[in-house]
Design an enzyme around this catalytic site. Sequence first.
Site, short mmCIF file in Angstrom:
data_model
loop_
_atom_site.label_atom_id
_atom_site.label_comp_id
_atom_site.label_asym_id
_atom_site.label_seq_id
_atom_site.Cartn_x
_atom_site.Cartn_y
_atom_site.Cartn_z
N ALA A 34 26.91 -14.21 45.77
CA ALA A 34 26.48 -12.83 45.96
C ALA A 34 26.52 -12.13 44.61
CB ALA A 34 27.41 -12.12 46.93
N MET A 35 25.90 -10.94 44.54
CA MET A 35 25.85 -10.21 43.27
C MET A 35 26.06 -8.73 43.53
SD MET A 35 25.50 -10.24 40.04
CE MET A 35 25.70 -8.70 39.16
N GLU A 36 26.96 -8.14 42.73
CA GLU A 36 27.45 -6.78 42.99
C GLU A 36 26.56 -5.66 42.47
OE1 GLU A 36 28.89 -9.01 40.85
OE2 GLU A 36 29.59 -8.03 39.03
N ASN A 37 25.25 -5.86 42.28
CA ASN A 37 24.38 -4.79 41.80
C ASN A 37 24.81 -3.45 42.41
OD1 ASN A 37 22.62 -6.98 40.86
ND2 ASN A 37 22.18 -7.20 43.04
N HIS B 55 33.96 -4.83 43.02
CA HIS B 55 33.24 -4.71 41.74
C HIS B 55 32.59 -3.34 41.56
CE1 HIS B 55 33.43 -8.53 39.74
NE2 HIS B 55 32.81 -9.21 40.67
N HIS C 24 34.83 -8.80 47.85
CA HIS C 24 34.72 -9.07 46.41
C HIS C 24 33.66 -8.16 45.76
CE1 HIS C 24 34.73 -11.95 42.89
NE2 HIS C 24 33.53 -11.42 42.73
N GLU C 25 32.49 -8.13 46.35
CA GLU C 25 31.39 -7.37 45.73
C GLU C 25 31.68 -5.87 45.79
OE1 GLU C 25 29.65 -9.23 44.08
OE2 GLU C 25 30.00 -11.12 45.13
N GLU D 30 35.91 -10.74 36.93
CA GLU D 30 35.86 -11.68 38.06
C GLU D 30 37.25 -11.97 38.61
OE1 GLU D 30 33.42 -12.06 39.59
OE2 GLU D 30 31.80 -11.66 38.18
ZN ZN Z 1 32.34 -11.24 41.02
#
Ligand code: ZN
Length: 988
Positions: free
Chosen positions: A367-370, A406, A402-403, A425
Amino acid sequence: MTQSREVLAMMDAHTTTFGRKRGCTISRCGGFLLGALFVLCLVATGLLVYHFAPCLNGRSVTINGSNDPRDDTMMETARSFSASTANKKKIDVRLPRSIVPHSYELKLIPFIWEGNFTFHGEVRILVNVTQDTENVTLHAVDMKIDENHTSIREYSSTAGASVNRTLKIDCQKNDTARQFHIIQTTDTLKKGKQYTVYLKFTGYLNDYLQGFYRSSYTVGNQTRWIATTQFQATDARRAFPCFDEPALKASFQISIARPKNMTSISNMPRKGEPQPVSGIPNYLWDHYERSVPMSTYLVAFIVSDFEVLRSPSGNFSVWARSEAINQSLYSLDIGPKVLEYFEDYFKIKFPLPKMDMVALPDFSAGAMENWGLITYRETAMLYQEGVSTSSNQQRVATVVSHELAHQWFGNLVTPSWWTDLWLNEGFASYVEYIGMNAVEPKWKVLEQFVVHELQNVFSLDALESSHPISIEVGHPDEISEIFDRISYGKGASIIRMMDHFLTTEVFKRGLTNYLNSKAYRSAEQNDLWEALTKQAHKDGVLSSDKTVKEIMDTWTLQTGFPVVTVIRDYNRGSASLTQERFMLRNGTTVVEYKEKPKWWIPITYTTESSKNFGITRPSHWMEAETSLTLPNLGANSSQWVIFNVQETGYYRVNYDKTNWQLIIKQLNNVMFRDIGTINRAQLIDDALNLARAGRLDYTTALDVTSYLAHETEYLPWKAALTAMGYLDNMLIKFPGYDKFRIHALKLLDNVYKQTGFKDTPGDPQLTVFTRIDVLSWACSFGHEDCVRNAVTQFHNWRNAPNPDKNNPVSPNLKSVVYCTAMRAGGEAEWDFAWQRYLKTNVGSEKDLLLNALGCTRETWILSRYLDWAITDNSGIRKQDAARVFGSVANNVIGQPLAFNFLRNKWARLKEYFGTSLLTINNIVKSSTKRMNTRFELKDLLEFVTEHREELGTATRTVQQAMEQAEANIRWLERNHATIREWLNRNTA
Ligand SMILES: [Zn+2]
Ligand SMILES: *[C@@H]1O[C@H](CO)[C@@H](O)[C@H](O)[C@H]1NC(C)=O
Ligand SMILES: *[C@@H]1O[C@H](CO)[C@@H](O)[C@H](O)[C@H]1NC(C)=O
């Protein structure tokens, strides 16, 4: 970013399909520079070789104990290989600092259909000049910039617009190695002034899952396309020209054009109504509100035909393809709760007006925290009750948490450079557990942390080829290389240690101060250390002569971690503690240090008389000193002591033989629960790994595990099965393995009866996890009841009237049932499972089936399965190829197949995954893990030597694989006989 479970990322520095023409005439800009560079390069190369060559050999030496001189040569090859690749990347890839971006206006029109897949774009960047300069240098890769349209104008903030003065552009050129686009001007850009830089460009929606890329799924026979983004770490530059470094924050005003029948989303909410796009029928513009100042790698936009569900408040939404949208109910339920929890945890409101989370069919990472628009692979966000497993559900909660963490730590305050990636991270990987614990308190995830993160990363960090978590990086390849278990797992573990030694209250207060003081800006690890030190001094948890930096630098700047050896004086009641780096190859190599590494170690312990496993604030510190004496432990000579309470310290503990015996006695007593659960898991993990490293005799270590015959809890079992997994891998090809199997089945007997072959609704999470692990071991050892149950259940599924709708296997048992049925069955069973794989609509079910398909004992099927993994349109997505390799290599007959496949199909693998090879990392890792003979190591070395120039980001993994194989060989030589004897004695 969250790592995918198998694939760290699948990125690729794919060469552009667009030509680079025009540019500067050689005589004006390039000629001189080129010439100068060439000379410089020659000199530099000479210098490098001269200066660095002598260092290459010396890092470590094999000491005499080695019985085979060939090993030294082999390992020498391995080392010089890694050193030679290291020098290649030493170009300075950082942007000049004379110009910094203030804000972007970005307009993009993607054409999302077969035969086109391009996008048109324009960007206008308002920049500040901090030094007089005659060039604007920014990042751009794999795009065609229409240079005739490039312009630079002076900007007047009083007029609120560009004033008329347009700067004269001399020429434009690409610096491919640095991924720069350089606009050379005739006029000077003046310090203190602002300018707008305008660029027009065309890009390509690639299928390499990076930059602005395309993804697809099918409904019936129809393919539906999606255009989406993945920018971390250095791929925003593939979507639009930009100053692509994390510290260069700016605000973004984004406009996306999309077909009328699709929707777009971005970091911010849409502003006003969609507008027609002139010249392109059936297209509409979505204009988005201006963002807060943020880093380029957090920008995101998606065009899709997805459906959406919104939270009751309306500002939290989840998106997925319409057939899967119902699977997003769970993340929609917990998402807003976790977000709210973090607002309270950080004591800072979430700064954006909305949050969108999207499940994408193709996604390289987990996944990505944009900021405000988090993207996921489907299995990290979607959960289907009744189909997905408890572990799938926990995976979703983990990644969502997690995301969301961030959004503050990473997005609001961002590391100034990727060197501090670990902080970003590691932090998210720690507080994800805290956020998850807040919404799912029954799962005991704070306990799980110890086996899933800390003990897990110990095994990697014990290798000589590990690296410090804080590491200098420059080149994009180096940056993607550090998105690894060390940054995530070790980062999380040492932050947890800090939370405990500072106490949570102090830790949180310091954190809030840090975030507030650096909000919308970037920071370095020292800024965090400073904020925490200040708070710790204020609240008196750290004496004024100590700083968090002094302590933490020993953990972040040095490779590896220590083992503390406790030697008790039973007459005096005292103990002496010593520290040393813990390494798996201990005893066969010594690493030569200028100075031996030493750590600041928080010391906690408890004794048989107090049995206090609750206090995790240190009573003593080993202040980066070799030894420490504790004058009075408070235990008499017949009582045990146990150090590192709750394993909150990132270190292993070894004891003198008597103390081990006292511990073993307690464990074999009915009152073994007097030792806390986490510490039971610690004792097992420490004992078996100390033995593996030659620091404890196997007899003692195996005696520690004997008590498992009565143990039923998850943590000790998880630790045991992981450590015993190593024994299993090593012994499985040798005579005497039968005894190991008998012994393991004996230990499992009681817990097997307790958990049973039945997925009982309402069972606690940890019971469910224990059951799965126990059953999968029992079935793999051929436990009769286990195999019979599994095969019967699979049979019932095959005979169900409509197997795609009716699956009688309860979700949590699927992994065991499917794999066992594949192992016991043949082609018919395999084909049945493959068909179900193709037809299911649930990502987690696809993953389960992919894992199981590698369990077959039909070699030819395994080979075909590997072929399909790298065949377009076989039904296996690129993002899942590493899973296929993992499952084949997990199978003892599959591992050599997987390795040979890697060797024989190297060219094809490279073509399919691209040049950065991160997927190949995982393939290398899984296909080499059981190697423990000289012949296998020789094969591996041959392969490495042949391809040393092409390994790219797989370099470190390959190095680790070689070190691992070598360690395995020595391990077997040293321990095989002892272990066989012990097993013979204990299975008689
Ligand atoms: Zn991360
Ligand atoms: C650019 O300059 C303007 C005007 O001096 C200032 O307000 C702004 O904060 C600066 N932005 C950056 C990113 O330095
Ligand atoms: C893609 O479609 C757009 C809009 O119709 C068109 O302008 C462009 O030339 C097309 N590109 C290619 C490579 O077909």
